[in-house]
Write a protein that holds these residues in place. Structure first.
Motif, short mmCIF file in Angstrom:
data_model
loop_
_atom_site.label_atom_id
_atom_site.label_comp_id
_atom_site.label_asym_id
_atom_site.label_seq_id
_atom_site.Cartn_x
_atom_site.Cartn_y
_atom_site.Cartn_z
N GLY A 70 8.83 -7.20 8.86
CA GLY A 70 7.95 -6.09 8.52
C GLY A 70 6.45 -6.39 9.18
N ASN B 176 -2.28 -8.89 12.39
CA ASN B 176 -2.09 -10.08 11.36
C ASN B 176 -1.05 -10.74 11.60
N ASP C 239 10.80 -5.26 12.46
CA ASP C 239 10.12 -3.95 11.92
C ASP C 239 11.29 -3.09 12.05
N HIS C 240 10.97 -1.89 11.41
CA HIS C 240 11.94 -0.90 11.93
C HIS C 240 12.08 -0.49 13.23
N SER D 298 16.18 -2.86 9.27
CA SER D 298 15.82 -3.01 7.96
C SER D 298 15.91 -4.38 7.47
N PHE D 299 14.95 -4.94 6.82
CA PHE D 299 15.12 -6.27 6.33
C PHE D 299 16.03 -6.26 4.82
N SER E 215 4.74 -10.27 4.84
CA SER E 215 3.36 -9.87 4.30
C SER E 215 3.19 -8.28 4.11
N TYR E 216 2.82 -8.05 2.82
CA TYR E 216 2.64 -6.50 2.63
C TYR E 216 3.78 -5.71 3.11
C1 LIG Z 1 1.45 -2.57 5.60
S1 LIG Z 1 2.65 -2.96 7.02
C2 LIG Z 1 2.26 -4.60 7.09
C3 LIG Z 1 2.06 -5.34 8.47
C4 LIG Z 1 1.83 -6.85 8.46
N1 LIG Z 1 2.88 -7.60 7.80
C5 LIG Z 1 0.60 -7.16 7.71
O1 LIG Z 1 0.64 -8.03 6.75
O2 LIG Z 1 -0.60 -6.71 8.21
C6 LIG Z 1 4.17 -2.92 6.35
C7 LIG Z 1 4.96 -3.04 7.54
O3 LIG Z 1 6.61 -3.37 6.80
C8 LIG Z 1 7.30 -2.58 7.67
N2 LIG Z 1 8.58 -2.17 6.71
C9 LIG Z 1 8.69 -1.62 5.73
N3 LIG Z 1 9.89 -1.56 5.10
C10 LIG Z 1 10.66 -2.35 6.16
C11 LIG Z 1 12.04 -2.69 6.28
N4 LIG Z 1 12.98 -2.31 5.08
N5 LIG Z 1 12.49 -3.30 7.40
C12 LIG Z 1 11.69 -3.74 8.28
N6 LIG Z 1 10.34 -3.45 8.24
C13 LIG Z 1 9.71 -2.88 6.98
C14 LIG Z 1 6.68 -1.17 7.97
O4 LIG Z 1 7.21 -0.45 9.01
C15 LIG Z 1 5.25 -1.75 8.33
O5 LIG Z 1 5.09 -2.01 9.62
#
Ligand SMILES: C[S@@+](CC[C@H](N)C(=O)[O-])C[C@H]1O[C@@H](n2cnc3c(N)ncnc32)[C@H](O)[C@@H]1O
Length: 325
Positions: A33, A39, A73-74, A100-101, A117-118
């Protein structure tokens, strides 16, 4: 800074270099993600420096491995932006892993540290019951679960539990025995009702704006549910223990964003929320031209909510460090 410190401490205290270095000459780190930066670069650099310090602290500086970093990420993520803005001085090899994770992304026992993270608060999907007009969990007139009925909340909680279990099962396959999974998540303190969570108040205000505007029909609001869930330390610990593949090495609720005595910066809050949910709203309503108005109204409405009186005072960030058994 708080998170960096906790990650440094966990790596210093819990990373078993002897065990991990026997599995590979290259140290594999994944940031799941990752979005588009910056970040993710900061987080990865911090993890690498903490691992290097650990090697030094046990007298193995000359044996510090090379680092391979996987950014995930996606598939729709803007990986071009991520790669074109990589720090030029980086000391690691880079690869991108789309997908997707909540499913498998890496080969068996191939990762030493996973950082997320987040991102784990994003559900894999909106729970089906909340969209079903014939279900007691139908979420009429709301876009989120925090001020909705217990049935709606239970549907969201069940989806989150299922997603976390899938996430942990996939990582259990991919992370070497003794490897670490570091989670930074939005959270609500134990014992605080969901309606008092900062994210609940914020998304309720957003739902009211959408209804007030009259530009969007009630049925469109009924059909919109944000696929986001805020857990608590107790709930998360229960899910990890129930899964059984990882031991909890550290779990701490804290607040990274604001100091308790500082007033809420509503503009910053609005920018943050807009970045998070604008894509979902545009996809749902198909009206990108209305977004300025929606978030202008949201800014005014949310200002009336005393978010700082609620869970912000007690913590909104959950740090969890897991070790693969
Ligand atoms: C709020 S951003 C956080 C970005 C970074 N990790 C940070 O801490 O600033 C959330 C990210 O998680 C990704 N995300 C959400 N669900 C996901 C999944 N199932 N698989 C991979 N990535 C995912 C979103 O596409 C987005 O880019």
């Amino acid at each position: 800074m708080i998170v960096e410190t906790m990650i440094n401490e966990v790596i210093a205290e819990k990373l078993d270099i002897d065990k991990l270095s026997s599995t590979s000459n290259t140290f594999h780190i994944a940031d799941l993600g990752c979005s588009v930066g910056p970040n993710t670069y900061i987080a990865v650099q911090n993890v690498i420096e903490a691992v290097e310090s650990k090697y030094k602290s046990i007298g193995l500086a000359s044996e510090t491995p090379e680092f391979q970093v996987f950014f995930n990420d996606h598939a729709t993520n803007d990986f071009n932006t991520l790669f074109t803005s990589l720090p030029p001085e980086k000391s690691y090899f880079v690869a991108c892993v789309p997908g997707s994770f909540y499913g498998r992304l890496f080969p068996q026992s191939s990762l030493h540290i996973v950082h997320v993270s987040y991102a784990l608060h994003w559900l894999s999907k909106v729970p089906e019951e909340v969209l079903d007009i014939n279900s007691p969990a139908w979420n009429r007139g709301k876009i989120y679960y925090t001020s909705a009925s217990d049935e709606v909340f239970n549907a969201y909680a069940a989806q989150f539990a299922n997603d976390v279990n899938n996430f942990l099962n996939a990582r259990a396959e991919e992370v070497v025995s003794g490897g670490l999974v570091l989670l930074v998540m939005t959270a609500i303190p134990d014992g605080v009702h969901r309606s008092q969570s900062a994210s609940g108040m914020i998304y309720d205000a957003l739902g009211l704006c959408l209804m007030d505007m009259g530009l969007i029909s009630e049925s469109q609001v009924d059909a919109l549910n944000l696929p986001v869930y805020t857990t608590s330390p107790k709930e998360m610990a229960g899910l990890i223990q129930g899964n059984g593949h990882f031991s909890i090495e550290k779990m701490k609720l804290t607040d990274p964003l604001m100091r308790i005595d500082e007033p809420v910066d509503m503009q910053r809050c609005t920018t943050h929320i807009r970045a998070a949910v604008e894509g979902v709203l545009v996809k749902h309503f198909g009206c990108s031209e209305k977004m300025d108005e929606i978030f202008g109204r949201f800014n005014q409405k949310a200002a009336k909510y005393s978010v700082m009186d609620a869970s912000y005072k007690k913590g909104t960030l959950l740090f969890v460090a897991l070790k693969r058994k």
